[in-house]
Scaffold this motif. Structure first.
Motif, PDB file in Angstrom:
ATOM      1  N   TYR A  21     -18.191-110.184 -65.045  1.00 58.01           N
ATOM      2  CA  TYR A  21     -17.044-109.321 -64.828  1.00 58.01           C
ATOM      3  C   TYR A  21     -16.292-109.020 -66.129  1.00 58.01           C
ATOM      4  N   SER A  22     -16.934-109.297 -67.259  1.00 58.71           N
ATOM      5  CA  SER A  22     -16.316-108.950 -68.529  1.00 58.71           C
ATOM      6  C   SER A  22     -16.269-107.440 -68.670  1.00 58.71           C
ATOM      7  N   GLN A  23     -15.186-106.972 -69.262  1.00 57.96           N
ATOM      8  CA  GLN A  23     -14.983-105.533 -69.381  1.00 57.96           C
ATOM      9  C   GLN A  23     -15.418-105.045 -70.754  1.00 57.96           C
ATOM     10  N   LYS A  24     -16.094-103.905 -70.769  1.00 55.11           N
ATOM     11  CA  LYS A  24     -16.494-103.277 -72.011  1.00 55.11           C
ATOM     12  C   LYS A  24     -15.398-102.324 -72.461  1.00 55.11           C
ATOM     13  N   VAL A  25     -15.199-102.244 -73.753  1.00 60.09           N
ATOM     14  CA  VAL A  25     -14.203-101.326 -74.296  1.00 60.09           C
ATOM     15  C   VAL A  25     -14.876 -99.978 -74.548  1.00 60.09           C
ATOM     16  N   LEU A  26     -14.348 -98.952 -73.937  1.00 62.08           N
ATOM     17  CA  LEU A  26     -14.867 -97.600 -74.103  1.00 62.08           C
ATOM     18  C   LEU A  26     -13.835 -96.789 -74.878  1.00 62.08           C
ATOM     19  N   THR A  27     -14.131 -96.520 -76.153  1.00 57.91           N
ATOM     20  CA  THR A  27     -13.203 -95.759 -76.979  1.00 57.91           C
ATOM     21  C   THR A  27     -13.331 -94.271 -76.665  1.00 57.91           C
ATOM     22  N   LEU A  28     -12.377 -93.511 -77.180  1.00 57.42           N
ATOM     23  CA  LEU A  28     -12.411 -92.066 -76.965  1.00 57.42           C
ATOM     24  C   LEU A  28     -13.625 -91.444 -77.635  1.00 57.42           C
ATOM     25  N   ASP A  29     -13.952 -91.878 -78.850  1.00 58.65           N
ATOM     26  CA  ASP A  29     -15.127 -91.340 -79.552  1.00 58.65           C
ATOM     27  C   ASP A  29     -16.412 -91.668 -78.794  1.00 58.65           C
ATOM     28  N   GLU A  30     -16.491 -92.875 -78.247  1.00 59.82           N
ATOM     29  CA  GLU A  30     -17.671 -93.254 -77.470  1.00 59.82           C
ATOM     30  C   GLU A  30     -17.767 -92.424 -76.190  1.00 59.82           C
ATOM     31  N   ALA A  31     -16.618 -92.153 -75.576  1.00 56.74           N
ATOM     32  CA  ALA A  31     -16.614 -91.333 -74.358  1.00 56.74           C
ATOM     33  C   ALA A  31     -17.099 -89.914 -74.659  1.00 56.74           C
ATOM     34  N   ILE A  32     -16.656 -89.365 -75.794  1.00 54.88           N
ATOM     35  CA  ILE A  32     -17.079 -88.016 -76.175  1.00 54.88           C
ATOM     36  C   ILE A  32     -18.575 -87.985 -76.460  1.00 54.88           C
ATOM     37  N   THR A  33     -19.055 -88.988 -77.203  1.00 53.10           N
ATOM     38  CA  THR A  33     -20.492 -89.057 -77.508  1.00 53.10           C
ATOM     39  C   THR A  33     -21.311 -89.182 -76.234  1.00 53.10           C
ATOM     40  N   THR A  34     -20.844 -90.005 -75.318  1.00 56.95           N
ATOM     41  CA  THR A  34     -21.552 -90.179 -74.044  1.00 56.95           C
ATOM     42  C   THR A  34     -21.584 -88.883 -73.257  1.00 56.95           C
ATOM     43  N   ILE A 152     -11.504 -85.612 -73.166  1.00 57.78           N
ATOM     44  CA  ILE A 152     -10.222 -86.037 -73.725  1.00 57.78           C
ATOM     45  C   ILE A 152      -9.138 -86.021 -72.658  1.00 57.78           C
ATOM     46  N   THR A 153      -9.140 -84.979 -71.829  1.00 58.64           N
ATOM     47  CA  THR A 153      -8.147 -84.869 -70.768  1.00 58.64           C
ATOM     48  C   THR A 153      -8.246 -86.043 -69.798  1.00 58.64           C
ATOM     49  N   TYR A 154      -9.463 -86.345 -69.350  1.00 59.50           N
ATOM     50  CA  TYR A 154      -9.658 -87.476 -68.437  1.00 59.50           C
ATOM     51  C   TYR A 154      -9.273 -88.793 -69.103  1.00 59.50           C
ATOM     52  N   TYR A 155      -9.616 -88.936 -70.378  1.00 61.74           N
ATOM     53  CA  TYR A 155      -9.337 -90.189 -71.081  1.00 61.74           C
ATOM     54  C   TYR A 155      -7.829 -90.392 -71.250  1.00 61.74           C
ATOM     55  N   ILE A 156      -7.149 -89.343 -71.689  1.00 62.87           N
ATOM     56  CA  ILE A 156      -5.701 -89.447 -71.875  1.00 62.87           C
ATOM     57  C   ILE A 156      -5.003 -89.687 -70.538  1.00 62.87           C
ATOM     58  N   GLN A 157      -5.539 -89.113 -69.480  1.00 60.91           N
ATOM     59  CA  GLN A 157      -4.963 -89.345 -68.155  1.00 60.91           C
ATOM     60  C   GLN A 157      -5.040 -90.831 -67.786  1.00 60.91           C
ATOM     61  N   ILE A 158      -6.144 -91.474 -68.127  1.00 65.11           N
ATOM     62  CA  ILE A 158      -6.273 -92.912 -67.871  1.00 65.11           C
ATOM     63  C   ILE A 158      -5.223 -93.689 -68.662  1.00 65.11           C
ATOM     64  N   ILE A 159      -5.074 -93.351 -69.943  1.00 61.61           N
ATOM     65  CA  ILE A 159      -4.073 -94.032 -70.770  1.00 61.61           C
ATOM     66  C   ILE A 159      -2.678 -93.835 -70.193  1.00 61.61           C
ATOM     67  N   SER A 160      -2.404 -92.619 -69.721  1.00 60.90           N
ATOM     68  CA  SER A 160      -1.092 -92.330 -69.131  1.00 60.90           C
ATOM     69  C   SER A 160      -0.880 -93.140 -67.861  1.00 60.90           C
ATOM     70  N   SER A 240      -5.933 -97.249 -75.991  1.00 62.56           N
ATOM     71  CA  SER A 240      -4.810 -96.311 -75.979  1.00 62.56           C
ATOM     72  C   SER A 240      -4.493 -95.778 -77.372  1.00 62.56           C
ATOM     73  N   THR A 241      -4.867 -96.485 -78.434  1.00 69.44           N
ATOM     74  CA  THR A 241      -4.558 -96.019 -79.793  1.00 69.44           C
ATOM     75  C   THR A 241      -5.386 -94.809 -80.179  1.00 69.44           C
ATOM     76  N   ALA A 242      -6.439 -94.518 -79.407  1.00 72.86           N
ATOM     77  CA  ALA A 242      -7.308 -93.386 -79.757  1.00 72.86           C
ATOM     78  C   ALA A 242      -6.621 -92.049 -79.537  1.00 72.86           C
ATOM     79  N   THR A 243      -5.495 -92.026 -78.840  1.00 70.35           N
ATOM     80  CA  THR A 243      -4.833 -90.759 -78.522  1.00 70.35           C
ATOM     81  C   THR A 243      -3.725 -90.411 -79.502  1.00 70.35           C
ATOM     82  N   ILE A 244      -3.561 -91.190 -80.552  1.00 76.36           N
ATOM     83  CA  ILE A 244      -2.509 -90.917 -81.527  1.00 76.36           C
ATOM     84  C   ILE A 244      -2.839 -89.651 -82.310  1.00 76.36           C
ATOM     85  N   ILE A 245      -1.875 -88.752 -82.442  1.00 74.81           N
ATOM     86  CA  ILE A 245      -2.069 -87.495 -83.168  1.00 74.81           C
ATOM     87  C   ILE A 245      -1.661 -87.693 -84.622  1.00 74.81           C
TER      88      ILE A 245
END
Length: 441
Positions: A21-34, A152-160, A240-245
């Motif tokens: 049940y360990s959680q994997k970290v999915l970054t924004l860049d990894e999500a985009i690549t996927t 990006i929209t889906y990812y930022i929505q999760i962070i929000s 959450s730090t992946a969304t910093i502008i």
């Protein structure tokens, strides 16, 4: 020994459970690549490029002479089982008995043809196929940009939603603690029973908001994982730090500068230009039907009745074929008219796209400016309401303020916190939407 065995077994089971049940970290860049590697629309668009590449190769092939090989075999047997009477060369009757004739036939051939002139249709077809290929590539790039924006929209929505859940968690803990404190004060006859009832209702509402925030977060995670074609049963953490502008210069950029940049970088605009070029080449192809066509053919043939005599008889052939169109049942006229209409419609589509790009850039720019102002204002409102709530809490604890005053200040803080999270989300989405309208993603 048995105790030690059971202790080791428990430790191993706990380790296995934690790994499962360990959680994997999915970054924004990894999500985009996927998304770019696994999204079904991107995969299908990438696969279709091979078709356009084959079209270019096929167009060049029309300039190359063709060559084909052939072979033939035939067998014939004629049987006459009755006696027949025939006249010979001197006019005498000759009677023959039953006859049987058996023959075999072989042949081999090679040949082909080449187009020498077809009204430049072949050259136009090559250029058209190249334009179609470039247009398809730019269309695929636009699809990738839209997929990136959606990711990006889906990812930022999760962070929000994670921020909202943390906020509602703190809200629930605060209300539960305040309820316990008010009950103690009620037992000491310091506050009236109305404060207890009011706080119980407030605590129940905060529980509902917490459950709603928890559900929204899980649904948002499922939505993103499904969009990325990832197994939704997997457990992921999100950065959450992946969304910093880092670049905020777009907020104050002039519209004319943004629009010029968009026309230089929008891949759908580039795709439309190549589509219009393809339509012009189609017009050339259609007009080629008005010109004569000239082609050459060549061949070799050998026929024999015994495989041992395969090349005893050789036939070579070379020829020219000239075709002058006189009347084609108005088919050529139809093709020319259809190509001209395609050019006109393409020009209209291009003008419409330019207008649409202008609208998108202007709207996105205004939305970003508004979102930035709301972002800054919500930061000020949150700090002010938080300080006001702290002061009101101290005043209430000293007995100088009513419970209603405390709840009013706390609700103002809650609303400011909610608006801050919402405005953070809106600002990020507005920023990346403007980037997409400029063709930068």
């Amino acid at each position: 020994m048995k105790k030690l065995f059971y202790f080791v077994l428990i430790i191993l089971c706990m380790g296995t459970f934690n790994n499962s049940y360990s959680q994997k970290v999915l970054t924004l860049d990894e999500a985009i690549t996927t998304a770019l590697n696994q999204n079904i629309k991107v995969i299908k668009g990438t696969n279709s490029i091979a078709t356009f590449q084959a079209g270019v190769k096929s167009a060049y092939g029309n300039l190359i002479p063709t060559l084909s090989l052939g072979g033939q075999f035939g067998w014939q047997k004629v049987t006459n089982s009755e006696r027949t009477t025939q006249l010979d060369s001197l006019g005498n009757e000759v009677t023959t008995g039953p006859t049987e004739y058996d023959s075999r036939y072989w042949s081999v051939s090679a040949g082909g043809n080449v187009t020498l002139f077809d009204g430049l249709s072949n050259i136009a077809t090559i250029n058209q196929s190249k334009s179609d290929l470039e247009s398809a590539k730019f269309t695929l790039e636009k699809l990738k940009q839209d997929v990136i924006l959606q990711t990006i929209t889906y990812y930022i929505q999760i962070i929000s939603y994670e921020k909202l859940l943390n906020f509602q968690t703190e809200n629930l803990k605060y209300n539960e603690g305040l309820l316990a404190e008010i009950k103690e004060k009620f037992d000491l006859k310091i506050v009236p029973v109305n404060d207890v009832y009011s706080q119980e209702a407030q605590t129940a509402n905060s529980k509902v908001l917490y459950l709603e925030a928890e559900n929204n977060l899980e649904v948002a995670k499922i939505t993103l994982l499904d969009f990325l074609s990832i197994d939704i049963s997997e457990y992921y953490q999100f950065d959450s730090t992946a969304t910093i502008i880092e670049d905020s210069s777009l907020v104050n950029s002039k519209f004319e500068t943004l629009f010029d940049y968009a026309l230089s970088n929008r891949t759908d605009y580039q795709s439309m230009i190549f589509q219009n070029e393809s339509a012009k080449y189609q017009s050339t192809i259609a007009n080629s039907g008005l010109f004569p066509s000239l082609s050459a053919n060549y061949g070799f043939n050998s026929s024999f009745n015994n495989p041992a005599n395969i090349f005893n008889q050789k036939v070579y052939s070379v020829g020219l074929s000239l075709n002058i169109p006189i009347f084609s049942n108005w088919n050529t006229e139809y093709l020319i008219e259809a190509a001209d209409v395609q050019i006109k419609n393409g020009n209209q589509d291009l003008s419409s796209l330019i207008s649409s790009i202008k609208t998108q850039v202007k709207t996105a720019s205004l939305n970003l400016q508004t979102a930035k102002k709301q972002f800054d204002a919500s930061e000020v409102a949150l700090n002010a309401s938080k300080e006001s709530w702290k002061i009101e809490t101290e005043t209430y604890n000293l007995g100088a303020a009513t419970y209603l005053d405390l709840q009013l200040s706390y609700n103002n803080y809650l609303q400011a916190q909610y608006f801050k999270i919402s405005n953070d989300y809106n600002y990020l989405i507005a920023y990346y939407t403007l980037l997409n309208s400029l063709g930068r993603y």
